[in-house]
Design a protein around this motif. Structure first.
Motif, mmCIF file in Angstrom:
data_model
loop_
_atom_site.group_PDB
_atom_site.id
_atom_site.type_symbol
_atom_site.label_atom_id
_atom_site.label_comp_id
_atom_site.label_asym_id
_atom_site.label_seq_id
_atom_site.Cartn_x
_atom_site.Cartn_y
_atom_site.Cartn_z
ATOM 1 N N PHE A 141 24.865 2.622 113.534
ATOM 2 C CA PHE A 141 24.840 3.434 112.328
ATOM 3 C C PHE A 141 23.596 4.308 112.287
ATOM 4 O O PHE A 141 23.660 5.510 111.991
ATOM 5 C CB PHE A 141 24.926 2.543 111.092
ATOM 6 C CG PHE A 141 25.128 3.316 109.812
ATOM 7 C CD1 PHE A 141 26.287 4.037 109.594
ATOM 8 C CD2 PHE A 141 24.159 3.312 108.829
ATOM 9 C CE1 PHE A 141 26.480 4.747 108.420
ATOM 10 C CE2 PHE A 141 24.343 4.016 107.650
ATOM 11 C CZ PHE A 141 25.500 4.738 107.436
ATOM 12 N N MET A 148 33.129 4.657 112.939
ATOM 13 C CA MET A 148 32.506 5.937 113.282
ATOM 14 C C MET A 148 32.523 6.138 114.799
ATOM 15 O O MET A 148 32.841 7.224 115.290
ATOM 16 C CB MET A 148 31.085 5.999 112.733
ATOM 17 C CG MET A 148 31.033 6.043 111.205
ATOM 18 S SD MET A 148 29.374 5.794 110.544
ATOM 19 C CE MET A 148 28.583 7.361 110.970
ATOM 20 N N THR A 191 34.995 4.088 102.626
ATOM 21 C CA THR A 191 33.847 3.921 103.502
ATOM 22 C C THR A 191 34.317 3.866 104.946
ATOM 23 O O THR A 191 35.491 3.582 105.222
ATOM 24 C CB THR A 191 33.050 2.648 103.155
ATOM 25 O OG1 THR A 191 31.806 2.667 103.865
ATOM 26 C CG2 THR A 191 33.831 1.382 103.527
ATOM 27 N N LEU A 192 33.404 4.187 105.854
ATOM 28 C CA LEU A 192 33.635 4.048 107.286
ATOM 29 C C LEU A 192 32.586 3.103 107.841
ATOM 30 O O LEU A 192 31.385 3.314 107.636
ATOM 31 C CB LEU A 192 33.519 5.402 107.998
ATOM 32 C CG LEU A 192 34.527 6.500 107.652
ATOM 33 C CD1 LEU A 192 34.225 7.751 108.472
ATOM 34 C CD2 LEU A 192 35.949 6.030 107.918
ATOM 35 N N SER A 193 33.021 2.081 108.542
ATOM 36 C CA SER A 193 32.079 1.170 109.175
ATOM 37 C C SER A 193 31.446 1.850 110.381
ATOM 38 O O SER A 193 31.992 2.819 110.931
ATOM 39 C CB SER A 193 32.800 -0.100 109.626
ATOM 40 O OG SER A 193 33.691 0.204 110.703
ATOM 41 N N PRO A 194 30.287 1.367 110.850
ATOM 42 C CA PRO A 194 29.705 1.914 112.087
ATOM 43 C C PRO A 194 30.666 1.838 113.265
ATOM 44 O O PRO A 194 30.738 2.762 114.077
ATOM 45 C CB PRO A 194 28.467 1.042 112.305
ATOM 46 C CG PRO A 194 28.098 0.556 110.946
ATOM 47 C CD PRO A 194 29.397 0.372 110.221
ATOM 48 N N GLN A 213 32.574 8.389 101.564
ATOM 49 C CA GLN A 213 31.794 7.930 100.406
ATOM 50 C C GLN A 213 32.154 8.732 99.153
ATOM 51 O O GLN A 213 32.271 8.171 98.050
ATOM 52 C CB GLN A 213 30.297 8.079 100.700
ATOM 53 C CG GLN A 213 29.750 7.115 101.741
ATOM 54 C CD GLN A 213 29.598 5.703 101.197
ATOM 55 O OE1 GLN A 213 30.546 4.910 101.199
ATOM 56 N NE2 GLN A 213 28.415 5.393 100.704
ATOM 57 N N THR A 246 28.882 11.338 111.041
ATOM 58 C CA THR A 246 28.102 11.076 109.828
ATOM 59 C C THR A 246 28.666 11.840 108.644
ATOM 60 O O THR A 246 28.747 11.317 107.520
ATOM 61 C CB THR A 246 26.629 11.443 110.062
ATOM 62 O OG1 THR A 246 26.113 10.645 111.129
ATOM 63 C CG2 THR A 246 25.794 11.200 108.815
ATOM 64 N N TYR A 260 31.599 9.994 107.431
ATOM 65 C CA TYR A 260 31.148 8.869 106.599
ATOM 66 C C TYR A 260 30.837 9.344 105.182
ATOM 67 O O TYR A 260 31.233 8.710 104.193
ATOM 68 C CB TYR A 260 29.914 8.220 107.237
ATOM 69 C CG TYR A 260 29.217 7.215 106.359
ATOM 70 C CD1 TYR A 260 29.643 5.886 106.324
ATOM 71 C CD2 TYR A 260 28.136 7.578 105.556
ATOM 72 C CE1 TYR A 260 29.007 4.959 105.503
ATOM 73 C CE2 TYR A 260 27.499 6.667 104.742
ATOM 74 C CZ TYR A 260 27.936 5.358 104.717
ATOM 75 O OH TYR A 260 27.307 4.448 103.914
ATOM 76 N N GLN A 261 30.144 10.470 105.069
ATOM 77 C CA GLN A 261 29.788 11.003 103.757
ATOM 78 C C GLN A 261 31.030 11.435 102.984
ATOM 79 O O GLN A 261 31.121 11.219 101.767
ATOM 80 C CB GLN A 261 28.813 12.170 103.937
ATOM 81 C CG GLN A 261 27.469 11.733 104.496
ATOM 82 C CD GLN A 261 26.642 12.888 105.045
ATOM 83 O OE1 GLN A 261 27.173 13.979 105.298
ATOM 84 N NE2 GLN A 261 25.345 12.666 105.225
#
Length: 451
Positions: free
Chosen positions: A412, A357, A351-354, A346, A339, A342-343
């Motif tokens: 996600f 991740m 971006t990172l897709s689920p 951003q 997570t 992902y941040q």
């Protein structure tokens, strides 16, 4: 728990990545069996697929553990973590170099006592398993018995783990510095004793360039050449002050990365943590050599070091692992760490897709450690390391899960809201090594053959 030779079958939503979703596309990279069945025996996955199909092939005496409503994913792979820093996690303030002096070196000095190393290793391995981590690349301390302690504890649990004693011969407290020849001799002895034993591997571990003389780095490079299937594990380009210090200590090198390259420490199975502040020349060389960059997002933010550039790594085709980096990292959970990744993406306009991740927490780590033919996927022949995740582990998660309409949304949500409470079970080489009291109503063991 049973022995590794006793077959087990586990039912639930099976999810894994067969390749990087960023290169294959999410639909090609992600494999999902909404109602799936995984069968493990002798430490390996022997069958996997849709429940009805696998059930028809299942022996009559194999019980089915029913985890419908839960996600079953490959075991998490943490590609950079300091077990000796367990007791100093969440230490307040400071950036990298001051933080090392104030917190890290005193904590590691305590490992002169073998009992401290053994006690910490036992807690550390339990904490990994409680968080669903089944494989890791681990730093010890300068003390040889720190490596012995973590190896012994990992072997007791049957884990796939790589570790090494730290090499330092300057710019650290005297009690934490190796004599030039002694450090290499102890490292060679540890390689001979532990590398290739069970599921264990050795990592030659110069702490970072400022703590190692050019002579020590060159000796480590020679040892790496003598044992080419060992790992090389160190830090790279984490902090601007650190990078300036390296430039002053090694004026003949064009960059921090070049220091390691000149010493013979850049090759396949060389794993470099952080890699935040690098130019294109070094990124290309890293990729050409087959070396690995590791993103440590919670520690990078905690120490104010910077943000990992996924886009640059992708452009250069660099293999990227994901890591908690405890104790600068703030959580043992790879859910929390993904997570944070992902941040980070951003914040850098990416971006990172689920699906990615999940890839970063599992298969990417296996690729980074050059064992993607053994772990990181839920496929026949792979080692039976897997995790059962409960999407309803907390009241908020249970409420949110009711509105997660597809697998991407469920993944996600589980990453963003999940932590160790989400890890219902952790299986290592076909044995259940961690189990939390279930909250999901379907979680039970039964023979469902006639249902």
């Amino acid at each position: 728990m049973g022995s590794a030779s006793q077959p087990h079958a586990v039912r639930g939503t099976l999810v894994h990545c067969q390749r990087d979703p960023d290169t294959a596309g999410a639909s090609q990279g992600l494999v999902v069996h909404e109602d799936g069945l995984l069968v493990a025996a002798d430490g390996h996955i022997v069958d996997v697929g849709p429940f009805e199909a696998v059930q028809d092939r299942l022996g009559q005496d194999i019980p089915i553990i029913d985890h419908r409503g839960c996600l079953i994913v490959p075991g998490f792979v943490d590609t950079h973590i300091h077990y000796a820093q367990t007791d100093m996690i969440a230490s307040y303030g400071e950036q990298l170099l001051t933080w090392l002096e104030r917190y890290t070196f005193p904590a590691e000095a305590a490992f002169a006592d073998r009992a401290v190393a053994e006690d910490t290793a036992a807690f550390f391995i339990d904490e990994l398993l409680r968080n669903g981590t089944t494989s890791a690349l681990v730093l010890g301390t300068v003390h040889a018995h720190s490596a012995e302690a973590i190896f012994a504890e990992a072997a007791r649990h049957g884990m796939r783990l790589a570790a090494g004693k730290v090499l330092m011969d300057r710019n650290a407290p005297a009690a934490l510095c190796d004599h030039r020849d002694e450090g290499m001799a102890r490292t060679r002895d540890l390689i001979e004793r532990w590398h290739g034993y069970d599921r264990l591997s050795y990592a030659i571990t110069p702490r970072f360039a400022p703590a190692c003389s050019a002579t020590q780095l060159t000796a480590a490079g020679a040892l790496a050449a003598a044992y080419p299937d060992t790992y090389i594990h160190t830090h790279l380009a984490e902090n601007h002050d650190e990078i300036a210090w390296v430039a002053a200590l090694f004026p003949e090198s064009r960059s921090y990365f070049d220091v390691y390259d000149r010493a013979g420490l850049v090759r396949e199975r060389a794993v470099f943590a952080h890699c935040l502040h690098m130019d294109d020349v070094d990124r290309r060389r890293m990729t050409e050599a087959g070396a690995v960059a590791v993103n440590c997002p919670t520690s990078n933010m905690f120490l104010g070091s910077g943000l990992f550039d996924f886009g640059a790594a992708h452009r250069h085709g660099t293999t990227v692992g994901l890591a908690t980096d405890v104790g600068a990292g703030t959580s043992f959970s790879m859910l929390t760490t993904a997570t944070a990744a992902y941040q980070t993406a951003q914040l850098t306009g990416q971006t990172l897709s689920p699906a990615r991740m999940l890839y970063l927490a599992t298969l990417a780590g296996a690729e980074a450690l050059d064992v993607a033919d053994r772990i990181g996927r839920l496929m026949p022949g792979y080692e039976a390391d897997f995790v059962v995740l409960d999407p309803a582990a907390t009241p908020l998660m249970a409420r949110r899960a009711r509105h997660a309409s597809d697998i991407a949304a469920r993944l996600f949500m589980t990453f963003v809201l999940g932590d160790d409470r989400s890890v219902l079970e952790t299986w290592v080489a076909g044995q259940r090594r961690h189990r939390r009291a279930p909250t999901h109503p379907h979680a039970h063991t039964a023979n469902l053959r006639n249902r």
